[in-house]
Design an enzyme around this catalytic site. Sequence first.
Site, PDB file in Angstrom:
ATOM      1  N   THR A  30       0.847  -1.191   0.000  1.00 33.48           N
ATOM      2  CA  THR A  30       0.000   0.000   0.000  1.00 33.48           C
ATOM      3  C   THR A  30       0.885   1.245   0.000  1.00 33.48           C
ATOM      4  O   THR A  30       1.979   1.213   0.537  1.00 33.48           O
ATOM      5  CB  THR A  30      -0.843  -0.026   1.287  1.00 33.48           C
ATOM      6  OG1 THR A  30      -1.668  -1.168   1.262  1.00 33.48           O
ATOM      7  CG2 THR A  30      -1.697   1.202   1.459  1.00 33.48           C
ATOM      8  N   ARG A  74     -14.540  -7.429  -0.242  1.00 28.75           N
ATOM      9  CA  ARG A  74     -13.746  -7.109   0.956  1.00 28.75           C
ATOM     10  C   ARG A  74     -13.377  -5.610   0.915  1.00 28.75           C
ATOM     11  O   ARG A  74     -13.008  -5.080  -0.124  1.00 28.75           O
ATOM     12  CB  ARG A  74     -12.488  -7.978   0.979  1.00 28.75           C
ATOM     13  CG  ARG A  74     -11.609  -7.777   2.210  1.00 28.75           C
ATOM     14  CD  ARG A  74     -10.381  -6.956   1.881  1.00 28.75           C
ATOM     15  NE  ARG A  74      -9.496  -6.801   3.037  1.00 28.75           N
ATOM     16  CZ  ARG A  74      -8.432  -6.015   3.046  1.00 28.75           C
ATOM     17  NH1 ARG A  74      -8.102  -5.354   1.956  1.00 28.75           N
ATOM     18  NH2 ARG A  74      -7.704  -5.881   4.121  1.00 28.75           N
ATOM     19  N   ILE A 128      -1.896  -4.992   7.133  1.00 32.31           N
ATOM     20  CA  ILE A 128      -3.134  -5.768   7.012  1.00 32.31           C
ATOM     21  C   ILE A 128      -4.317  -4.898   7.422  1.00 32.31           C
ATOM     22  O   ILE A 128      -4.416  -4.473   8.582  1.00 32.31           O
ATOM     23  CB  ILE A 128      -3.083  -7.023   7.904  1.00 32.31           C
ATOM     24  CG1 ILE A 128      -1.811  -7.831   7.637  1.00 32.31           C
ATOM     25  CG2 ILE A 128      -4.333  -7.874   7.697  1.00 32.31           C
ATOM     26  CD1 ILE A 128      -1.699  -8.411   6.259  1.00 32.31           C
TER      27      ILE A 128
END
Length: 321
Positions: free
Chosen positions: A184, A212, A235
């Site tokens: 990310t 998700r 996460i």
Amino acid sequence: MTVTPKLIIHGGAGSSLQGKGGVAIVRDALYAIVDEVYALLESGASAKDAAIRGCQLLESHSLFNAGVGSVLQSDGQIRMSAALMDGTKQSLSGVINVTRVEHPIEMAAKLQDERDRILSDEGAANYARELALPVFNPITDKRLNEWLEDRKEDFKRTMANVVAEAPVEAAGSKPEDPEAGRGTIGVVALDSTGAIAAGTSTGGKGFERIGRVSDSAMPAGNYATSAAGISCTGIGEDIIDECFAARVVVRVTDGMSLADAMEKSIAESTANGRDLGAIAIDATGSISWGKTSEVVLAAYHDGTTKGDSLEAEKASMSVTV
Ligand code: GLY
């Protein structure tokens, strides 16, 4: 009063980057973006525009899991999420699970001016059409091959190589593999007027179920006020459970120093077994990063010099000039 601009960016968090070649490649990529975006801030650009430009550059770099180079979900599609938070307005905007655009952060930026500021899936697709954004396929051969390999194993991996893996450990990669470190992306900037903005963009965890939702377009993963701004990586579920970004900013707003807020929040996340990293800047110009993982791929400019977290052993660090 003119403030010295500050900038910190990240390209993910994860296990160690052991290969020197890997570290050097990631460092060069991050520093080139820091140089370009810091020059904008020096020439008077707003924190918001600097955050947008930084995210665009990171989204365009296939080393990182956002925009080009995003990981594939369980059905072989790429769905991206991004958010922008303007600290002066304390206003979050973003897109969730958008497809076929080059720069999800641009959609997040446009949504700053809309009444409905966070759009997902079909709504995000309609908005992309409304903006007349060109259709863009962000898939890379590397990501497609990862997905095809994992399909042979019936998707046993719980996530793709979205974080900064040790090059020697990454499946099928060489120690010098420039694509072995990725994740990310995010940018936090303080501009010469003292305004703060934070932007975050992601391709998600990889191999996840359809629908998700990532932390990246939530206040858990990207948050800014006039007191501080922060972008998270790692996460998403762990970041959401800690509500990490908002937690750090609220602590700073209530009077804690950014260094202490980051250190305390990272210690709590470590105790809870979370896997995350974060970058932040406060209104005093303090720059900070933290990680529960072995490495967070962060690089910053403090107005005098550049630095990074790539080989840092400490769980958090703050720079105050
Ligand atoms: N932090 C990005 C994600 O989990 O989707």
